[in-house]
Design a protein around this motif. Sequence first.
Motif, short mmCIF file in Angstrom:
data_model
loop_
_atom_site.label_atom_id
_atom_site.label_comp_id
_atom_site.label_asym_id
_atom_site.label_seq_id
_atom_site.Cartn_x
_atom_site.Cartn_y
_atom_site.Cartn_z
N ASP A 1 1.92 10.94 0.67
CA ASP A 1 1.02 11.15 1.17
C ASP A 1 0.21 11.96 0.08
OD1 ASP A 1 -1.87 12.09 1.99
OD2 ASP A 1 -0.81 13.70 3.30
N THR A 2 -0.77 11.39 -1.09
CA THR A 2 -1.23 12.07 -2.21
C THR A 2 -2.65 13.06 -2.62
OG1 THR A 2 -2.29 10.23 -3.15
CG2 THR A 2 0.11 10.52 -4.17
N GLU A 3 -2.76 12.89 -1.05
CA GLU A 3 -3.82 13.23 -0.79
C GLU A 3 -4.05 15.09 -1.57
OE1 GLU A 3 -7.58 12.04 0.08
OE2 GLU A 3 -6.36 10.18 0.05
N ILE A 4 -3.36 15.83 -0.74
CA ILE A 4 -2.69 16.96 -1.34
C ILE A 4 -2.90 17.49 -2.22
CG2 ILE A 4 -0.70 16.89 -0.50
CD1 ILE A 4 -3.06 19.45 0.62
N ILE A 5 -1.99 16.86 -3.25
CA ILE A 5 -1.92 16.94 -4.77
C ILE A 5 -3.44 16.75 -4.91
CG2 ILE A 5 -1.42 15.40 -6.41
CD1 ILE A 5 1.09 14.37 -5.21
N SER A 6 -4.08 15.85 -5.09
CA SER A 6 -5.57 15.44 -5.80
C SER A 6 -6.18 16.98 -4.48
CB SER A 6 -5.93 14.45 -5.18
OG SER A 6 -5.48 13.21 -5.39
N LEU A 7 -6.21 16.51 -4.01
CA LEU A 7 -7.17 18.38 -3.67
C LEU A 7 -6.42 19.39 -4.20
CD1 LEU A 7 -8.56 19.98 -1.65
CD2 LEU A 7 -6.85 20.53 0.16
N LYS A 8 -5.39 19.69 -4.21
CA LYS A 8 -5.05 20.71 -5.67
C LYS A 8 -5.20 20.30 -6.65
CE LYS A 8 -2.79 23.11 -2.17
NZ LYS A 8 -3.41 23.88 -1.45
N ASP B 1 0.87 -1.20 0.34
CA ASP B 1 0.65 0.10 0.54
C ASP B 1 1.08 1.53 -0.23
OD1 ASP B 1 -2.21 2.42 -0.01
OD2 ASP B 1 -2.71 1.12 1.97
N PHE B 2 1.00 1.86 -1.04
CA PHE B 2 2.10 3.12 -1.37
C PHE B 2 1.38 4.23 -1.10
CE2 PHE B 2 4.25 6.67 -4.00
CZ PHE B 2 4.79 6.19 -3.91
N ASP B 3 -0.05 4.50 -1.25
CA ASP B 3 -0.64 5.59 -1.18
C ASP B 3 -0.79 5.79 0.41
OD1 ASP B 3 -1.28 8.18 -1.25
OD2 ASP B 3 -3.59 7.45 -2.91
N GLY B 4 -0.34 6.39 0.81
CA GLY B 4 -0.69 7.03 2.66
C GLY B 4 -0.07 6.29 3.89
N LEU B 5 1.03 5.32 2.68
CA LEU B 5 1.49 4.70 4.15
C LEU B 5 3.32 5.19 3.73
CD1 LEU B 5 2.17 2.82 5.78
CD2 LEU B 5 3.14 1.00 3.72
N LEU B 6 3.69 5.64 2.25
CA LEU B 6 5.18 6.02 1.73
C LEU B 6 5.29 7.63 1.23
CD1 LEU B 6 7.34 3.56 0.28
CD2 LEU B 6 7.01 4.15 2.74
N THR C 1 -14.55 19.96 2.26
CA THR C 1 -15.27 19.43 1.26
C THR C 1 -14.42 18.41 0.78
OG1 THR C 1 -16.60 21.29 0.55
CG2 THR C 1 -16.48 19.14 -1.46
N TYR C 2 -13.42 18.73 0.37
CA TYR C 2 -12.44 17.51 -0.07
C TYR C 2 -12.67 16.18 1.01
CZ TYR C 2 -8.84 14.07 -1.58
OH TYR C 2 -8.10 13.23 -1.62
N SER C 3 -12.11 16.88 2.02
CA SER C 3 -11.63 15.38 3.45
C SER C 3 -13.25 14.85 3.63
CB SER C 3 -12.03 15.87 4.82
OG SER C 3 -10.51 16.68 4.29
N ARG C 4 -14.60 15.39 3.70
CA ARG C 4 -15.47 14.80 3.99
C ARG C 4 -16.17 13.76 2.36
NH1 ARG C 4 -18.34 19.39 4.50
NH2 ARG C 4 -18.82 19.47 2.33
N GLU C 5 -16.55 14.56 1.00
CA GLU C 5 -17.06 13.86 0.57
C GLU C 5 -15.45 13.62 -0.78
OE1 GLU C 5 -20.54 13.86 -0.42
OE2 GLU C 5 -20.42 15.35 1.42
N TYR C 6 -14.39 13.42 -0.55
CA TYR C 6 -13.28 12.64 -1.88
C TYR C 6 -12.42 12.28 -0.97
CZ TYR C 6 -16.67 15.94 -4.52
OH TYR C 6 -18.40 16.43 -5.63
N SER C 7 -11.94 12.24 -0.29
CA SER C 7 -10.68 12.00 0.15
C SER C 7 -11.08 10.13 0.43
CB SER C 7 -10.38 12.49 1.67
OG SER C 7 -9.40 11.59 2.37
#
Length: 66
Positions: free
Chosen positions: A14-21, A7-12, A38-44
Amino acid sequence: MDAVIFDFDGLLADTEIISLKVYQELLKDFGIPFTEETYSREYSGHREEENVQRFLDTYDLPWNFD
């Protein structure tokens, strides 16, 4: 050993901030504010395909992927 699950994403990385931007930039072009809340609640945590469909359904965007 028959298989390894990695599990690369979130472990090594953090691509969440990239997706948000990226989402903020895309929606800004349509005059739609998109907050971190909104991102955290609906899309993350969802797959990109699911998020794109959610954008289409929620914001009535003029995108067509057919």
